[in-house]
Design an enzyme around this catalytic site. Structure first.
Site, PDB file in Angstrom:
ATOM      1  N   HIS A  17       0.873  -1.204   0.000  1.00 35.86           N
ATOM      2  CA  HIS A  17       0.000   0.000   0.000  1.00 35.86           C
ATOM      3  C   HIS A  17       0.896   1.235   0.000  1.00 35.86           C
ATOM      4  O   HIS A  17       1.460   1.610   1.025  1.00 35.86           O
ATOM      5  CB  HIS A  17      -0.894   0.006   1.258  1.00 35.86           C
ATOM      6  CG  HIS A  17      -1.851   1.157   1.323  1.00 35.86           C
ATOM      7  ND1 HIS A  17      -3.186   0.991   1.642  1.00 35.86           N
ATOM      8  CD2 HIS A  17      -1.686   2.490   1.143  1.00 35.86           C
ATOM      9  CE1 HIS A  17      -3.782   2.179   1.640  1.00 35.86           C
ATOM     10  NE2 HIS A  17      -2.884   3.108   1.345  1.00 35.86           N
ATOM     11  N   HIS A  19       1.424   5.396  -1.817  1.00 33.74           N
ATOM     12  CA  HIS A  19       1.000   6.494  -2.695  1.00 33.74           C
ATOM     13  C   HIS A  19       2.256   7.078  -3.329  1.00 33.74           C
ATOM     14  O   HIS A  19       3.056   7.715  -2.636  1.00 33.74           O
ATOM     15  CB  HIS A  19       0.273   7.584  -1.885  1.00 33.74           C
ATOM     16  CG  HIS A  19      -0.952   7.075  -1.180  1.00 33.74           C
ATOM     17  ND1 HIS A  19      -2.214   7.187  -1.713  1.00 33.74           N
ATOM     18  CD2 HIS A  19      -1.089   6.412  -0.008  1.00 33.74           C
ATOM     19  CE1 HIS A  19      -3.094   6.631  -0.882  1.00 33.74           C
ATOM     20  NE2 HIS A  19      -2.436   6.153   0.161  1.00 33.74           N
ATOM     21  N   LYS A 110      -9.506  -0.514  -5.301  1.00 33.51           N
ATOM     22  CA  LYS A 110      -9.528   0.197  -4.011  1.00 33.51           C
ATOM     23  C   LYS A 110     -10.860   0.871  -3.771  1.00 33.51           C
ATOM     24  O   LYS A 110     -11.354   1.614  -4.626  1.00 33.51           O
ATOM     25  CB  LYS A 110      -8.406   1.249  -4.008  1.00 33.51           C
ATOM     26  CG  LYS A 110      -8.303   2.055  -2.729  1.00 33.51           C
ATOM     27  CD  LYS A 110      -7.732   1.248  -1.572  1.00 33.51           C
ATOM     28  CE  LYS A 110      -7.831   1.981  -0.253  1.00 33.51           C
ATOM     29  NZ  LYS A 110      -6.777   2.965  -0.073  1.00 33.51           N
ATOM     30  N   HIS A 185      -4.435  -0.300   6.266  1.00 34.87           N
ATOM     31  CA  HIS A 185      -3.939   0.529   7.368  1.00 34.87           C
ATOM     32  C   HIS A 185      -4.834   0.470   8.600  1.00 34.87           C
ATOM     33  O   HIS A 185      -5.424   1.485   8.994  1.00 34.87           O
ATOM     34  CB  HIS A 185      -3.710   1.976   6.922  1.00 34.87           C
ATOM     35  CG  HIS A 185      -4.745   2.554   5.999  1.00 34.87           C
ATOM     36  ND1 HIS A 185      -6.080   2.520   6.264  1.00 34.87           N
ATOM     37  CD2 HIS A 185      -4.633   3.179   4.801  1.00 34.87           C
ATOM     38  CE1 HIS A 185      -6.745   3.109   5.285  1.00 34.87           C
ATOM     39  NE2 HIS A 185      -5.885   3.514   4.369  1.00 34.87           N
TER      40      HIS A 185
HETATM   41  C1  NCD Z   1      -3.616   9.179   2.009  1.00 31.84           C
HETATM   42  C2  NCD Z   1      -3.184  10.196   0.941  1.00 31.84           C
HETATM   43  O1  NCD Z   1      -2.641  11.248   1.312  1.00 31.84           O
HETATM   44  O2  NCD Z   1      -3.382   9.916  -0.236  1.00 31.84           O
HETATM   45  N1  NCD Z   1      -3.656   9.836   3.295  1.00 31.84           N
HETATM   46  C3  NCD Z   1      -3.609   9.254   4.508  1.00 31.84           C
HETATM   47  O3  NCD Z   1      -3.777   9.964   5.507  1.00 31.84           O
HETATM   48  N2  NCD Z   1      -3.382   7.967   4.671  1.00 31.84           N
HETATM   49  C4  NCD Z   1      -4.914   8.562   1.635  1.00 31.84           C
HETATM   50  C5  NCD Z   1      -5.263   7.343   2.470  1.00 31.84           C
HETATM   51  O4  NCD Z   1      -4.683   6.281   2.303  1.00 31.84           O
HETATM   52  O5  NCD Z   1      -6.164   7.451   3.330  1.00 31.84           O
HETATM   53 ZN    ZN Z   2      -3.304   5.108   1.634  1.00 27.44          ZN
END
Ligand code: NCD
Ligand code: ZN
Length: 339
Positions: A17, A19, A110, A185
């Site tokens: 996971h 980003h 997702k 998460h």
């Molecule tokens: C994530 C993001 O910034 O894209 N932010 C976070 O607080 N985890 C999005 C997510 O996974 O919830």
């Molecule tokens: Zn995330």
């Protein structure tokens, strides 16, 4: 790591996971991710989101271009394999799922309840309208990755995960009994218990920040916005249970950093963005967390075996060696705002 263990060699980890964002941000995020991880599951919450197989292909190509332009070694470049996800919207069709499943590059889909987190406004507004899509996921054996929080304004932010499990996820599991699901998460003992009571097709990722910190770190002595992510850090008793399950050797719990960078001015802001950036330091952070409870021997399973097993992939053959030495986490990295 305890004094007696100065070095630890484990199979190369994967991040299930992450980003990576988009545009110029990729020049930082891809290098950091590929330095530590072989397979990474790339979250689709770009602006606009990765909604179909064409978007996923184009996004993967952009990631690979930055990989090739990076200064990583040839070995790291060839080992890195970004696995894509589709962002479920109210308009996703079973055909989108079929094409994704057949593509060879999409690993999962997702689900963001609309409004739950960063860039989730295009997310699902009515789970009950997703029946056809969930059926297709089951049919094509494509896992559903879930941001598990309810979004009604009146629900307390600290209760949103538990409410989602009780009111939404439990029903999805009953209606789609063979659907593979990762509760992403997880942040509460309730989520850990929930996952433990389900079959092996229901698993969870855990971030480094939820293993190392609790809401006191976020709020005591002044608000530390760099600890702010969603789902929000909970009380210490939850942190302890997350550490227990992550270090238990139970393959239902595996590594997913949720590394989520934001530009400094958007993070250090009166209305700061949710997300913690950990890609560059995630392995030392996880190792520190495991070592804090004397369970460093359980790190390899969590970081390098259980996720691959869940996704039906081979474990990596290469290894990485962690050395127990003090390190300073940089306060910021070069980052060009990109989604
Ligand atoms: C994530 C993001 O910034 O894209 N932010 C976070 O607080 N985890 C999005 C997510 O996974 O919830
Ligand atoms: Zn995330």
């Amino acid at each position: 790591m305890t004094d007696s263990i100065r070095e630890l060699t484990i199979l190369q980890p994967d991040d299930w996971h992450i980003h990576l964002r988009d545009g110029k941000a990729l020049s930082t995020t891809v290098s950091h991710a590929a330095d530590s991880f072989n397979r990474v599951i790339c979250m689709p919450n770009l602006v606009p989101p990765v909604k179909n197989i064409d978007d996923a292909r184009a996004y993967r190509d952009r990631i690979m271009e930055h990989l090739q332009n990076s200064e990583l070694s040839i070995e790291r470049k060839s080992a890195f394999d970004p696995r894509m996800t589709l962002y479920l919207t109210d308009k996703t069709t079973p055909k989108d799922i079929k094409l994704a499943a057949q593509s060879g590059i999409v690993q999962a889909v997702k689900l963001y309840p609309a409004g739950a987190t960063t860039n989730s406004s295009d997310g699902v507004t009515d789970i009950n309208a997703c029946v056809d899509v969930f059926e297709a996921l089951e049919k094509y054996n494509l896992p559903l990755l879930i941001h598990g929080e309810v979004t009604q304004d009146h629900v307390d932010i600290f209760d949103r995960e538990k409410r989602f499990l009780d009111e939404v996820l439990a029903q999805i599991i009953v209606k789609f009994p063979t659907l593979k699901i990762v509760v992403e998460h997880i942040t509460t003992s309730d989520a850990a218990d929930f996952v433990l009571t389900q079959g092996n097709h229901i698993a969870a990722t855990i971030t480094p920040q939820h293993l190392m910190f609790n809401r006191n770190h976020l709020l005591l002595g002044g608000i530390k916005q760099h600890f702010y992510c969603l789902p929000i850090l909970k009380r210490e008793s939850h942190q302890k249970v997350l550490l227990d399950v992550a270090t238990s050797g139970n393959p239902k719990f595996f590594l997913g950093t949720d590394s989520a960078p934001h530009a400094t001015d958007k993070k250090e802001n009166a209305c700061g963005c949710a997300g913690c950036y950990s890609a560059a330091t995630a392995l030392p952070l996880y190792a520190t967390a495991f070592d804090s409870v004397g369970k460093i021997d359980k790190l390899e399973g969590f970081a390098s075996r259980f996720g691959a097993q869940f996704y039906g992939m081979p474990v990596n053959e290469s290894t990485v060696t962690l050395i127990n030495t003090p390190m300073q986490v940089p306060s910021a990295y070069p980052y060009f705002d990109g989604y």
